[in-house]
Write an enzyme that holds these catalytic residues in place. Structure first.
Site, PDB file in Angstrom:
ATOM      1  N   VAL A  12       0.840  -1.211   0.000  1.00 13.85           N
ATOM      2  CA  VAL A  12       0.000   0.000   0.000  1.00 13.85           C
ATOM      3  C   VAL A  12       0.871   1.256   0.000  1.00 13.85           C
ATOM      4  O   VAL A  12       0.616   2.204  -0.759  1.00 13.85           O
ATOM      5  CB  VAL A  12      -0.965   0.004   1.215  1.00 13.85           C
ATOM      6  CG1 VAL A  12      -1.874   1.230   1.164  1.00 13.85           C
ATOM      7  CG2 VAL A  12      -1.809  -1.271   1.258  1.00 13.85           C
ATOM      8  N   GLU A 122     -10.099   5.633   6.368  1.00 19.29           N
ATOM      9  CA  GLU A 122     -11.003   5.136   5.313  1.00 19.29           C
ATOM     10  C   GLU A 122     -10.507   3.808   4.713  1.00 19.29           C
ATOM     11  O   GLU A 122     -11.300   2.899   4.445  1.00 19.29           O
ATOM     12  CB  GLU A 122     -11.129   6.189   4.205  1.00 19.29           C
ATOM     13  CG  GLU A 122     -12.059   5.811   3.073  1.00 19.29           C
ATOM     14  CD  GLU A 122     -13.493   5.555   3.522  1.00 19.29           C
ATOM     15  OE1 GLU A 122     -14.177   6.510   3.887  1.00 19.29           O
ATOM     16  OE2 GLU A 122     -13.915   4.382   3.524  1.00 19.29           O
ATOM     17  N   ILE A 129     -13.342   1.143  -1.232  1.00 16.96           N
ATOM     18  CA  ILE A 129     -14.743   1.593  -1.123  1.00 16.96           C
ATOM     19  C   ILE A 129     -14.857   2.636   0.002  1.00 16.96           C
ATOM     20  O   ILE A 129     -14.414   2.371   1.109  1.00 16.96           O
ATOM     21  CB  ILE A 129     -15.688   0.416  -0.769  1.00 16.96           C
ATOM     22  CG1 ILE A 129     -15.530  -0.741  -1.756  1.00 16.96           C
ATOM     23  CG2 ILE A 129     -17.131   0.879  -0.708  1.00 16.96           C
ATOM     24  CD1 ILE A 129     -16.376  -1.960  -1.400  1.00 16.96           C
ATOM     25  N   ASP A 194      -9.631 -10.617   9.892  1.00 19.40           N
ATOM     26  CA  ASP A 194      -9.512  -9.328   9.205  1.00 19.40           C
ATOM     27  C   ASP A 194     -10.906  -8.730   8.961  1.00 19.40           C
ATOM     28  O   ASP A 194     -11.135  -7.542   9.210  1.00 19.40           O
ATOM     29  CB  ASP A 194      -8.753  -9.520   7.885  1.00 19.40           C
ATOM     30  CG  ASP A 194      -8.678  -8.243   7.088  1.00 19.40           C
ATOM     31  OD1 ASP A 194      -7.876  -7.371   7.441  1.00 19.40           O
ATOM     32  OD2 ASP A 194      -9.450  -8.107   6.111  1.00 19.40           O
ATOM     33  N   LYS A 198     -12.715  -5.204  10.593  1.00 26.21           N
ATOM     34  CA  LYS A 198     -13.430  -4.184   9.822  1.00 26.21           C
ATOM     35  C   LYS A 198     -14.856  -4.016  10.343  1.00 26.21           C
ATOM     36  O   LYS A 198     -15.369  -2.896  10.456  1.00 26.21           O
ATOM     37  CB  LYS A 198     -13.447  -4.574   8.344  1.00 26.21           C
ATOM     38  CG  LYS A 198     -12.042  -4.574   7.736  1.00 26.21           C
ATOM     39  CD  LYS A 198     -11.995  -5.347   6.432  1.00 26.21           C
ATOM     40  CE  LYS A 198     -10.609  -5.286   5.803  1.00 26.21           C
ATOM     41  NZ  LYS A 198     -10.422  -6.224   4.707  1.00 26.21           N
TER      42      LYS A 198
HETATM   43  P1  NAP Z   1       3.246  -4.890   3.548  1.00 29.89           P
HETATM   44  O1  NAP Z   1       3.301  -5.026   2.085  1.00 29.89           O
HETATM   45  O2  NAP Z   1       3.664  -6.031   4.407  1.00 29.89           O
HETATM   46  O3  NAP Z   1       4.075  -3.581   3.947  1.00 29.89           O
HETATM   47  C1  NAP Z   1       4.441  -3.264   5.253  1.00 29.89           C
HETATM   48  C2  NAP Z   1       5.560  -2.248   5.215  1.00 29.89           C
HETATM   49  O4  NAP Z   1       5.845  -1.843   6.545  1.00 29.89           O
HETATM   50  C3  NAP Z   1       6.850  -2.785   4.636  1.00 29.89           C
HETATM   51  O5  NAP Z   1       7.462  -1.785   3.865  1.00 29.89           O
HETATM   52  C4  NAP Z   1       7.714  -3.084   5.864  1.00 29.89           C
HETATM   53  O6  NAP Z   1       9.086  -2.928   5.612  1.00 29.89           O
HETATM   54  C5  NAP Z   1       7.235  -1.984   6.801  1.00 29.89           C
HETATM   55  N1  NAP Z   1       7.372  -2.350   8.211  1.00 29.89           N
HETATM   56  C6  NAP Z   1       6.686  -3.295   8.892  1.00 29.89           C
HETATM   57  N2  NAP Z   1       7.077  -3.343  10.167  1.00 29.89           N
HETATM   58  C7  NAP Z   1       8.051  -2.406  10.309  1.00 29.89           C
HETATM   59  C8  NAP Z   1       8.839  -1.972  11.367  1.00 29.89           C
HETATM   60  N3  NAP Z   1       8.755  -2.510  12.588  1.00 29.89           N
HETATM   61  N4  NAP Z   1       9.737  -0.965  11.148  1.00 29.89           N
HETATM   62  C9  NAP Z   1       9.853  -0.414   9.932  1.00 29.89           C
HETATM   63  N5  NAP Z   1       9.102  -0.774   8.863  1.00 29.89           N
HETATM   64  C10 NAP Z   1       8.224  -1.768   9.053  1.00 29.89           C
HETATM   65  O7  NAP Z   1       1.754  -4.527   4.021  1.00 29.89           O
HETATM   66  P2  NAP Z   1       0.591  -3.845   3.159  1.00 29.89           P
HETATM   67  O8  NAP Z   1      -0.151  -4.895   2.421  1.00 29.89           O
HETATM   68  O9  NAP Z   1       1.118  -2.656   2.448  1.00 29.89           O
HETATM   69  O10 NAP Z   1      -0.387  -3.391   4.346  1.00 29.89           O
HETATM   70  C11 NAP Z   1      -0.067  -2.290   5.162  1.00 29.89           C
HETATM   71  C12 NAP Z   1      -1.262  -1.986   6.065  1.00 29.89           C
HETATM   72  O11 NAP Z   1      -2.407  -1.703   5.251  1.00 29.89           O
HETATM   73  C13 NAP Z   1      -1.695  -3.162   6.957  1.00 29.89           C
HETATM   74  O12 NAP Z   1      -2.180  -2.646   8.166  1.00 29.89           O
HETATM   75  C14 NAP Z   1      -2.821  -3.807   6.179  1.00 29.89           C
HETATM   76  O13 NAP Z   1      -3.725  -4.492   7.002  1.00 29.89           O
HETATM   77  C15 NAP Z   1      -3.472  -2.584   5.563  1.00 29.89           C
HETATM   78  N6  NAP Z   1      -4.221  -2.824   4.340  1.00 29.89           N
HETATM   79  C16 NAP Z   1      -3.680  -3.552   3.317  1.00 29.89           C
HETATM   80  C17 NAP Z   1      -4.404  -3.711   2.154  1.00 29.89           C
HETATM   81  C18 NAP Z   1      -3.875  -4.510   1.010  1.00 29.89           C
HETATM   82  O14 NAP Z   1      -4.631  -4.750   0.054  1.00 29.89           O
HETATM   83  N7  NAP Z   1      -2.621  -4.911   1.013  1.00 29.89           N
HETATM   84  C19 NAP Z   1      -5.693  -3.158   2.037  1.00 29.89           C
HETATM   85  C20 NAP Z   1      -6.211  -2.415   3.098  1.00 29.89           C
HETATM   86  C21 NAP Z   1      -5.471  -2.255   4.244  1.00 29.89           C
HETATM   87  P3  NAP Z   1       9.881  -3.951   4.645  1.00 29.89           P
HETATM   88  O15 NAP Z   1       9.292  -3.757   3.286  1.00 29.89           O
HETATM   89  O16 NAP Z   1      11.304  -3.546   4.716  1.00 29.89           O
HETATM   90  O17 NAP Z   1       9.610  -5.324   5.204  1.00 29.89           O
HETATM   91  N1  HSE Z   2      -6.174  -8.590   3.425  1.00 35.19           N
HETATM   92  C1  HSE Z   2      -7.239  -7.690   3.239  1.00 35.19           C
HETATM   93  C2  HSE Z   2      -8.270  -8.299   2.317  1.00 35.19           C
HETATM   94  C3  HSE Z   2      -6.726  -6.392   2.684  1.00 35.19           C
HETATM   95  O1  HSE Z   2      -7.961  -9.282   1.650  1.00 35.19           O
HETATM   96  O2  HSE Z   2      -9.390  -7.813   2.280  1.00 35.19           O
HETATM   97  C4  HSE Z   2      -7.785  -5.328   2.588  1.00 35.19           C
HETATM   98  O3  HSE Z   2      -8.167  -4.878   3.840  1.00 35.19           O
END
Ligand code: NAP
Ligand code: HSE
Length: 420
Positions: A12, A122, A129, A194, A198
């Site tokens: 993200v 959001e 959405i 998850d 939500k």
């Molecule tokens: P991700 O790809 O695992 O990215 C997490 C990032 O945070 C990585 O860059 C990681 O660094 C960094 N990080 C984690 N712990 C850290 C720490 N202790 N110190 C410094 N950096 C740290 O996760 P994501 O999918 O982007 O999701 C991020 C958030 O958005 C989560 O809360 C997730 O639930 C939420 N979210 C995700 C989505 C989705 O579709 N992916 C949708 C809605 C909400 P490294 O890259 O170096 O490991």
């Molecule tokens: N892991 C979550 C999903 C990301 O699949 O819906 C979006 O919140």
């Protein structure tokens, strides 16, 4: 100019940084100011993220930097981001997060701490959405009767592929991970946690209810079999992982579980990574919101909308209430939830067995709506599939325990709720 610091440049965070740059013209026009990322925080600073921003592994370089106007938390987890966003708020910095796990546990403490400082989320629910905005703003004149929805993109993607294409569970989960849909620990997705995070966020905005994941029914998609899918289709149902919040006479029920829903309902037609949430308000009636529930760009769209709102000065109370609700809605105990059920049992294929099962269900006041018998791999046994009329959860659990004690019943009894 507004300078943003991003904690987490993963799926993200990378999309947020890229879209802020690529769509800077429209974003600046809408916000009234240029918005740039000053610093991104990661664990591994050597990895190429494909974005031209300064990276650091020290969160203080964002949180304590007086030049950073807004902190965006996109790292995931609960206690580590909680400590960091608390520090950001103490430093007077507005916060935007997509982290539903953090909010499922700490939303009320964060609301208290934030006070008048904007705290926006959001992207935490249903990806791209704008469901939080719909509930907090668009529907704020309504008493909310119910919220029902597909709130996890990974599960919906997996269920769609498993049901329509017979895809293998592990392979399709891996695909959802590769596409950036799944959580860092995908058991949060497939176990229903998850979606529950939500649902709890939505329930706070809709009903002012402060519940934790441990307080509500949470089941995932791990135990669904091809037999369940076939039965569902024969009886005109689709299987979806739903989050349900419903106002009933005695309070509000909150639950997440795999659900059989009528195939002709709109939500049954929502496939792949798409999410859909229906909200019924007492003035507006039924409304429905549909879009990509996961993925970097769709989620970044919601994150950036929050940043723009903060820059514009558009933010209300974090959870949508200026003062407490006098009606004092209570969370209904899990045992008291009333639903229709589907049951799958493996039994000895002999006379009298069906009667014993019907009689056992009858002892708990449960009446059978429909029944199907299917062959089992073991020729001496059969699979019995039932749907029941409505009954309380506690009765159904007790009945399942009693059915399991019968000599003619073998193995685990599968149960799924039906929502019409
Ligand atoms: P991700 O790809 O695992 O990215 C997490 C990032 O945070 C990585 O860059 C990681 O660094 C960094 N990080 C984690 N712990 C850290 C720490 N202790 N110190 C410094 N950096 C740290 O996760 P994501 O999918 O982007 O999701 C991020 C958030 O958005 C989560 O809360 C997730 O639930 C939420 N979210 C995700 C989505 C989705 O579709 N992916 C949708 C809605 C909400 P490294 O890259 O170096 O490991
Ligand atoms: N892991 C979550 C999903 C990301 O699949 O819906 C979006 O919140």
């Amino acid at each position: 100019m507004i300078r943003v610091g991003i904690l987490g440049i993963g799926t993200v965070g990378t999309s947020v940084a890229r879209i802020l740059e690529e769509n800077s013209d429209i974003i600046e026009a809408r916000a009234g100011k240029k918005i740039v990322v000053k610093t991104g925080i990661v664990k591994d600073t050597t990895k190429d993220r494909g974005v031209s921003i300064a990276l650091s592994d020290d969160p203080s370089t964002v949180i304590d930097d007086p030049e950073i106007d807004i902190v965006v938390e996109l790292m995931g987890g609960v206690e580590a981001p909680y400590a960091l966003v608390k520090r950001a708020l103490k430093n007077g910095k507005p916060v935007v997060t997509a982290n539903k796990a953090l909010l499922a546990y700490h939303r009320y403490e964060l609301q208290a701490l934030a006070g008048e400082i904007p705290f926006m989320y959001e992207a935490s629910t249903a990806g791209g959405i704008p469901i939080i905005g719909a509930l907090r703003n668009g529907l704020s004149a309504n008493h909310i009767e119910s919220i029902k929805g597909i709130m996890n993109g990974t599960c919906n993607y997996m269920l769609t592929k498993m049901i329509n294409e017979g895809a293998d569970y592990d392979e399709i989960l891996k695909e959802a991970q590769d596409l950036g849909y799944a959580e860092a620990d995908p058991t949060f997705d497939v176990g229903g946690f998850d979606a529950a995070h939500k649902l709890l966020i939505l329930a706070s905005i809709a009903y002012g209810i402060d519940a934790k994941p441990e307080d509500i029914v949470i089941e995932g998609i791990e135990n669904i079999t091809q037999t369940d899918v076939t039965f569902a289709k024969e009886f005109g149902y689709e299987i979806k992982l739903l989050g349900i919040a419903k106002k009933v006479e005695e309070g509000v029920e909150l639950r997440v579980h795999a659900t059989m829903i009528p195939s002709e309902s709109m939500i049954a037609k929502v496939d792949g990574v798409m999410n859909a949430v229906t909200v019924v308000g007492d003035c507006v009636g039924e409304t429905m919101y549909y879009g990509a529930g996961a993925g970097g760009d769709a989620t970044a769209s919601a994150v950036i909308a929050d940043i723009i709102d903060i820059v514009r000065g558009n933010h209300g109370p974090m959870l949508g209430y200026k003062k407490g609700l006098e009606s004092g809605l209570k969370l209904l105990h899990k045992d008291e939830i009333v639903s229709q059920y589907y049951l799958r049992l493996e039994v000895n294929d002999q006379s009298g067995v069906l009667a014993a099962i019907a009689s056992t269900l009858g002892r708990f006041g449960i009446s059978i709506e429909s029944m199907l018998q299917k062959p089992s791999k073991n020729e001496e046994r059969a699979k019995l599939l039932f749907t029941t009329h409505c009954c309380a959860e506690i009765k159904m659990r007790d009945a399942i325990d009693a059915l399991s004690e019968l000599d003619d019943v073998h193995g685990e009894i599968a149960m799924m709720r039906i929502e019409k």
